[in-house]
Design an enzyme around this catalytic site. Structure first.
Site, PDB file in Angstrom:
ATOM      1  N   HIS A 219       0.884  -1.191   0.000  1.00 38.60           N
ATOM      2  CA  HIS A 219       0.000   0.000   0.000  1.00 38.60           C
ATOM      3  C   HIS A 219       0.918   1.237   0.000  1.00 38.60           C
ATOM      4  O   HIS A 219       1.746   1.373  -0.896  1.00 38.60           O
ATOM      5  CB  HIS A 219      -0.921  -0.116   1.220  1.00 38.60           C
ATOM      6  CG  HIS A 219      -2.015   0.892   1.320  1.00 38.60           C
ATOM      7  ND1 HIS A 219      -2.493   1.616   0.252  1.00 38.60           N
ATOM      8  CD2 HIS A 219      -2.768   1.303   2.395  1.00 38.60           C
ATOM      9  CE1 HIS A 219      -3.471   2.424   0.658  1.00 38.60           C
ATOM     10  NE2 HIS A 219      -3.657   2.256   1.947  1.00 38.60           N
ATOM     11  N   HIS A 258      -2.612  -2.255  -9.676  1.00 42.85           N
ATOM     12  CA  HIS A 258      -3.621  -1.704  -8.771  1.00 42.85           C
ATOM     13  C   HIS A 258      -4.834  -2.622  -8.752  1.00 42.85           C
ATOM     14  O   HIS A 258      -5.189  -3.207  -9.766  1.00 42.85           O
ATOM     15  CB  HIS A 258      -4.049  -0.307  -9.235  1.00 42.85           C
ATOM     16  CG  HIS A 258      -4.668   0.495  -8.141  1.00 42.85           C
ATOM     17  ND1 HIS A 258      -6.007   0.413  -7.842  1.00 42.85           N
ATOM     18  CD2 HIS A 258      -4.121   1.353  -7.243  1.00 42.85           C
ATOM     19  CE1 HIS A 258      -6.252   1.209  -6.813  1.00 42.85           C
ATOM     20  NE2 HIS A 258      -5.134   1.787  -6.430  1.00 42.85           N
ATOM     21  N   ASP A 315       2.121   5.627  -6.619  1.00 34.79           N
ATOM     22  CA  ASP A 315       3.409   5.641  -5.921  1.00 34.79           C
ATOM     23  C   ASP A 315       4.615   5.743  -6.849  1.00 34.79           C
ATOM     24  O   ASP A 315       5.723   5.998  -6.376  1.00 34.79           O
ATOM     25  CB  ASP A 315       3.545   4.385  -5.039  1.00 34.79           C
ATOM     26  CG  ASP A 315       2.596   4.454  -3.860  1.00 34.79           C
ATOM     27  OD1 ASP A 315       2.457   5.549  -3.294  1.00 34.79           O
ATOM     28  OD2 ASP A 315       1.984   3.423  -3.518  1.00 34.79           O
TER      29      ASP A 315
HETATM   30  N1  ACO Z   1       4.921  -6.204 -10.348  1.00 33.99           N
HETATM   31  C1  ACO Z   1       4.890  -7.427 -10.917  1.00 33.99           C
HETATM   32  N2  ACO Z   1       3.773  -8.167 -11.038  1.00 33.99           N
HETATM   33  C2  ACO Z   1       2.638  -7.622 -10.580  1.00 33.99           C
HETATM   34  C3  ACO Z   1       2.587  -6.333 -10.006  1.00 33.99           C
HETATM   35  C4  ACO Z   1       3.786  -5.627  -9.892  1.00 33.99           C
HETATM   36  N3  ACO Z   1       3.835  -4.429  -9.339  1.00 33.99           N
HETATM   37  N4  ACO Z   1       1.329  -6.071  -9.633  1.00 33.99           N
HETATM   38  C5  ACO Z   1       0.596  -7.132  -9.952  1.00 33.99           C
HETATM   39  N5  ACO Z   1       1.379  -8.072 -10.547  1.00 33.99           N
HETATM   40  C6  ACO Z   1       0.958  -9.380 -11.028  1.00 33.99           C
HETATM   41  C7  ACO Z   1       0.922 -10.365  -9.872  1.00 33.99           C
HETATM   42  O1  ACO Z   1       2.152 -11.028  -9.695  1.00 33.99           O
HETATM   43  C8  ACO Z   1      -0.200 -11.296 -10.268  1.00 33.99           C
HETATM   44  O2  ACO Z   1       0.313 -12.181 -11.231  1.00 33.99           O
HETATM   45  P1  ACO Z   1      -0.242 -13.718 -11.331  1.00 33.99           P
HETATM   46  O3  ACO Z   1      -1.652 -13.548 -11.840  1.00 33.99           O
HETATM   47  O4  ACO Z   1       0.678 -14.338 -12.307  1.00 33.99           O
HETATM   48  O5  ACO Z   1      -0.178 -14.272  -9.947  1.00 33.99           O
HETATM   49  C9  ACO Z   1      -1.184 -10.360 -10.978  1.00 33.99           C
HETATM   50  O6  ACO Z   1      -0.397  -9.277 -11.479  1.00 33.99           O
HETATM   51  C10 ACO Z   1      -2.252  -9.807 -10.054  1.00 33.99           C
HETATM   52  O7  ACO Z   1      -1.598  -9.225  -8.931  1.00 33.99           O
HETATM   53  P2  ACO Z   1      -2.183  -9.253  -7.450  1.00 33.99           P
HETATM   54  O8  ACO Z   1      -1.101  -8.950  -6.510  1.00 33.99           O
HETATM   55  O9  ACO Z   1      -2.973 -10.509  -7.239  1.00 33.99           O
HETATM   56  O10 ACO Z   1      -3.216  -8.040  -7.569  1.00 33.99           O
HETATM   57  P3  ACO Z   1      -3.967  -7.364  -6.344  1.00 33.99           P
HETATM   58  O11 ACO Z   1      -5.115  -6.673  -6.924  1.00 33.99           O
HETATM   59  O12 ACO Z   1      -4.198  -8.341  -5.255  1.00 33.99           O
HETATM   60  O13 ACO Z   1      -2.870  -6.340  -5.777  1.00 33.99           O
HETATM   61  C11 ACO Z   1      -1.381  -4.526  -5.708  1.00 33.99           C
HETATM   62  C12 ACO Z   1      -2.749  -5.018  -6.196  1.00 33.99           C
HETATM   63  C13 ACO Z   1      -1.185  -4.902  -4.245  1.00 33.99           C
HETATM   64  C14 ACO Z   1      -1.322  -3.026  -5.815  1.00 33.99           C
HETATM   65  C15 ACO Z   1      -0.289  -5.172  -6.597  1.00 33.99           C
HETATM   66  O14 ACO Z   1      -0.415  -4.718  -7.934  1.00 33.99           O
HETATM   67  C16 ACO Z   1       1.116  -4.870  -6.078  1.00 33.99           C
HETATM   68  O15 ACO Z   1       1.586  -5.576  -5.198  1.00 33.99           O
HETATM   69  N6  ACO Z   1       1.796  -3.836  -6.625  1.00 33.99           N
HETATM   70  C17 ACO Z   1       3.107  -3.458  -6.132  1.00 33.99           C
HETATM   71  C18 ACO Z   1       2.998  -2.668  -4.836  1.00 33.99           C
HETATM   72  C19 ACO Z   1       2.417  -1.300  -5.053  1.00 33.99           C
HETATM   73  O16 ACO Z   1       2.854  -0.544  -5.919  1.00 33.99           O
HETATM   74  N7  ACO Z   1       1.449  -0.955  -4.190  1.00 33.99           N
HETATM   75  C20 ACO Z   1       0.823   0.388  -4.203  1.00 33.99           C
HETATM   76  C21 ACO Z   1      -0.580   0.314  -4.718  1.00 33.99           C
HETATM   77  S1  ACO Z   1      -1.330   1.917  -4.742  1.00 33.99           S
HETATM   78  C22 ACO Z   1      -1.593   2.230  -3.086  1.00 33.99           C
HETATM   79  O17 ACO Z   1      -1.964   1.366  -2.349  1.00 33.99           O
HETATM   80  C23 ACO Z   1      -1.327   3.569  -2.583  1.00 33.99           C
END
Ligand code: ACO
Length: 365
Positions: A219, A258, A315
């Site tokens: 987050h 996201h 971010d």
């Molecule tokens: N880098 C690489 N792969 C990613 C990323 C990323 N930043 N984000 C998502 N993916 C991939 C996942 O590995 C997953 O792949 P899979 O289907 O092969 O398992 C797929 O995309 C879905 O990702 P999830 O993590 O299941 O998506 P979710 O909706 O649960 O999570 C989140 C969203 C937490 C923002 C995720 O994209 C993430 O971890 N991003 C990186 C951290 C980040 O930037 N967080 C800030 C978000 S904005 C905020 O909260 C202020």
């Protein structure tokens, strides 16, 4: 019992009048107004809008700004507490403790009337930047710098952090950062704050729940993660290998992806523009170019090759803006919270105004 949705994906938990997101079209509105329009206002006006539900008129703007300025000071007892923190702990942990302290010093802490809540909201919005700046300075054994009434919310923060009055563009960048960070519907920190508020816990406690949840790297903590990544890529020649190796190890690239946006985050576009302008003003485009290269690599890997909608989120380019503002990575999440506190307060008040305790079920296995 209903089907369990892991991570509550797609679950609608409540009605809100505070903000609206269309994650497919990439639209974000606070109180019905597009984020692109809000980004050109002052943080004081946007904070008032979020908390009171309308754009303030001239007199209301002046009154609100005056009250915020009058409440920027923190008391000597808190400064003594800050000086006694053991440094080496994360800035957000210190901020969380400091907010607990100001709750102790607020005689209205456990008063739940609308007037008391309004007073507490002003104190919280006004004091967050002073606390973050003072915490940072005392971690180097430096005295806090007194707030300056002539400066905007954002410019005053930069001044209290460094002792230097920021340039016009730096001040604009800080104001925009706080506005873009101010609110985002039912994100994890706001949801946790609403749960606390739904038990009729006080506003400080609810905000502390928000802070604790914002800290996580998935987050608000991702902003620091992006800054660390930019530092780790010691020269642009290794960027592609760095990103691809991380993806191969199934690691996330911070600042991308996201839960709600399946397109470019509208806030990221605004941040990108600010970062580009700061790079030009600084006469050094290194951080901007590096970030743009990462964006291109991610676009190729996810959109073009895998057909997965992973775009920069709030971010990513905010971290680049912080690089140009000389903000240390360890402060990134606390500064995010300085903006978000207005949205948190708005949600706290919305929860109090039509409350039912938030208590979902779990599926026993
Ligand atoms: N880098 C690489 N792969 C990613 C990323 C990323 N930043 N984000 C998502 N993916 C991939 C996942 O590995 C997953 O792949 P899979 O289907 O092969 O398992 C797929 O995309 C879905 O990702 P999830 O993590 O299941 O998506 P979710 O909706 O649960 O999570 C989140 C969203 C937490 C923002 C995720 O994209 C993430 O971890 N991003 C990186 C951290 C980040 O930037 N967080 C800030 C978000 S904005 C905020 O909260 C202020």
């Amino acid at each position: 019992m209903e089907e369990m949705k892991k991570g509550l994906e797609g679950v609608v938990a409540l009605d809100t009048r505070i903000s609206y997101i269309d994650g497919i079209q990439g639209i974000l509105k606070y109180r019905g107004i597009n984020i692109e329009e809000l980004a050109d206002l002052s943080y004081d006006i946007v904070s008032y809008l979020l908390i009171n539900g309308k754009i303030p008129d001239y007199e209301e703007t002046n009154d609100y700004s005056r009250m915020l300025k009058e409440n920027r000071q923190i008391n000597g007892k808190l400064i003594e507490v800050l000086k006694n923190f053991e440094f080496g702990i994360e800035a957000l942990d210190s901020l969380r403790t400091a907010i607990s302290c100001i709750a102790h010093f607020d005689e209205q802490n456990n008063h739940h009337t609308p007037d008391a809540n309004k007073n507490k909201s002003i104190r919280l919005v006004a004091k967050f930047p002073t606390i973050v700046a003072a915490l940072h300075r005392s971690s180097f054994g430096k005295e806090p710098i007194q707030p300056r009434e002539t400066l905007s919310h954002g410019a005053n923060f930069l001044y209290m952090l460094t002792g230097r009055v920021p340039t016009e563009l730096e001040a604009e960048a800080m104001e925009k950062d706080l506005i873009l960070s101010a609110e985002h519907e039912l994100n994890p920190s706001t949801f946790s704050l609403r749960i606390a508020a739904s038990t009729l816990s006080d506003m400080y406690s609810a905000v502390i729940c928000g802070l604790c949840t914002l800290k996580g790297p998935l987050h608000g903590g991702a902003r620091k993660g992006v800054m660390d990544m930019l530092d780790e890529i010691s020269n642009p020649g290794i960027t592609k290998d760095y990103v691809l190796q991380k993806l191969e190890r199934k690691e996330k690239i911070m600042g991308f992806g996201h839960r709600v946006y399946k397109t470019y985050d509208p806030r990221a576009r605004i941040y990108k523009d600010v970062a580009r302008r700061l790079a030009i003003e600084n006469g050094d485009t290194y951080w901007f170019d590096l970030a743009e290269e990462i964006e291109h690599i991610m676009y190729h890997e996810f959109i073009e090759i895998r057909g997965k909608p992973i775009y920069p989120n709030v971010d990513f380019y905010s971290a680049v803006v912080y690089k140009y503002l000389d903000i240390p990575a360890e402060l990134a999440t606390s500064i995010f919270a300085m903006g978000r506190v207005s949205g948190w307060i708005a949600h706290c008040m919305e929860q109090y105004s039509d409350n039912r305790v938030i208590r979902p079920r779990a599926h026993f296995v």
